[in-house]
Design a protein around this motif. Sequence first.
Motif, PDB file in Angstrom:
ATOM      1  N   SER A   1      12.444 -51.917  -0.544  1.00 34.77           N
ATOM      2  CA  SER A   1      13.856 -51.549  -0.407  1.00 34.77           C
ATOM      3  C   SER A   1      13.994 -50.191   0.259  1.00 34.77           C
ATOM      4  N   PHE A   2      13.105 -49.267  -0.088  1.00 39.73           N
ATOM      5  CA  PHE A   2      13.121 -47.950   0.545  1.00 39.73           C
ATOM      6  C   PHE A   2      12.912 -48.081   2.055  1.00 39.73           C
ATOM      7  N   VAL A   3      11.889 -48.824   2.452  1.00 42.16           N
ATOM      8  CA  VAL A   3      11.585 -48.973   3.884  1.00 42.16           C
ATOM      9  C   VAL A   3      12.723 -49.690   4.601  1.00 42.16           C
ATOM     10  N   LEU A   4      13.303 -50.692   3.966  1.00 46.49           N
ATOM     11  CA  LEU A   4      14.403 -51.426   4.584  1.00 46.49           C
ATOM     12  C   LEU A   4      15.596 -50.513   4.860  1.00 46.49           C
ATOM     13  N   LEU A   5      16.010 -49.756   3.867  1.00 51.90           N
ATOM     14  CA  LEU A   5      17.161 -48.873   4.057  1.00 51.90           C
ATOM     15  C   LEU A   5      16.826 -47.682   4.944  1.00 51.90           C
ATOM     16  N   TRP A   6      15.588 -47.237   4.910  1.00 47.51           N
ATOM     17  CA  TRP A   6      15.151 -46.154   5.784  1.00 47.51           C
ATOM     18  C   TRP A   6      15.303 -46.564   7.244  1.00 47.51           C
ATOM     19  N   THR A   7      14.778 -47.727   7.581  1.00 47.48           N
ATOM     20  CA  THR A   7      14.865 -48.192   8.972  1.00 47.48           C
ATOM     21  C   THR A   7      16.301 -48.557   9.356  1.00 47.48           C
ATOM     22  N   LEU A   8      17.059 -49.115   8.433  1.00 44.91           N
ATOM     23  CA  LEU A   8      18.441 -49.471   8.714  1.00 44.91           C
ATOM     24  C   LEU A   8      19.269 -48.234   9.063  1.00 44.91           C
ATOM     25  N   PHE A   9      19.238 -47.225   8.196  1.00 42.58           N
ATOM     26  CA  PHE A   9      20.042 -46.029   8.429  1.00 42.58           C
ATOM     27  C   PHE A   9      19.503 -45.208   9.592  1.00 42.58           C
ATOM     28  N   PHE A  10      18.191 -45.208   9.805  1.00 45.51           N
ATOM     29  CA  PHE A  10      17.638 -44.513  10.959  1.00 45.51           C
ATOM     30  C   PHE A  10      18.139 -45.159  12.247  1.00 45.51           C
ATOM     31  N   GLY A  11      18.164 -46.476  12.266  1.00 43.87           N
ATOM     32  CA  GLY A  11      18.658 -47.183  13.442  1.00 43.87           C
ATOM     33  C   GLY A  11      20.142 -46.997  13.668  1.00 43.87           C
ATOM     34  N   ILE A  12      20.921 -46.955  12.617  1.00 43.20           N
ATOM     35  CA  ILE A  12      22.368 -46.783  12.755  1.00 43.20           C
ATOM     36  C   ILE A  12      22.720 -45.370  13.209  1.00 43.20           C
ATOM     37  N   VAL A  13      22.105 -44.369  12.615  1.00 44.76           N
ATOM     38  CA  VAL A  13      22.487 -42.983  12.886  1.00 44.76           C
ATOM     39  C   VAL A  13      21.835 -42.460  14.170  1.00 44.76           C
ATOM     40  N   HIS A  14      20.604 -42.809  14.412  1.00 47.30           N
ATOM     41  CA  HIS A  14      19.865 -42.218  15.527  1.00 47.30           C
ATOM     42  C   HIS A  14      19.625 -43.213  16.652  1.00 47.30           C
ATOM     43  N   VAL A  15      20.564 -44.099  16.901  1.00 49.62           N
ATOM     44  CA  VAL A  15      20.388 -45.148  17.899  1.00 49.62           C
ATOM     45  C   VAL A  15      20.370 -44.574  19.316  1.00 49.62           C
ATOM     46  N   TYR A  16      21.082 -43.516  19.587  1.00 53.01           N
ATOM     47  CA  TYR A  16      21.164 -42.983  20.939  1.00 53.01           C
ATOM     48  C   TYR A  16      20.413 -41.671  21.112  1.00 53.01           C
ATOM     49  N   ASP A  17      19.512 -41.340  20.206  1.00 49.22           N
ATOM     50  CA  ASP A  17      18.734 -40.098  20.332  1.00 49.22           C
ATOM     51  C   ASP A  17      17.625 -40.252  21.330  1.00 49.22           C
TER      52      ASP A  17
END
Length: 109
Positions: free
Chosen positions: A93-109
């Motif tokens: 669950s940690f890895v799932l939410l980590w990758t989800l929020f990383f992808g949502i917030v840092h998509v255009y970095d």
Amino acid sequence: MSTTPDDTAQRIYTPNVLHNNVLTTIKFFSSCFAGAAAGILGLQNWLGFALFIASTLLTAFVIYVVNCKGRPTKFVAGGLWELVNPGQENAFSFVLLWTLFFGIVHVYD
């Protein structure tokens, strides 16, 4: 708690079993929030896993002090190891939410 002095009988006592389910839920939510925080902060590689380990240890410490009052073997079948053990579902669950929020917030970095 039960009025029987035997610790094994206390762990089987229905209110204690229900309370242990609450402890499992607390550990699950802690790992989910840590995963979301790691993703939002943009942590990568070992820094994210260090946050997961820190949140697991902090959660175990709070449960140890507040709920178990320093005697985890009386409340949890595995004792202290059961409090510190993150569990496979919590790590995933940690890895799932980590990758989800990383992808949502840092998509255009």
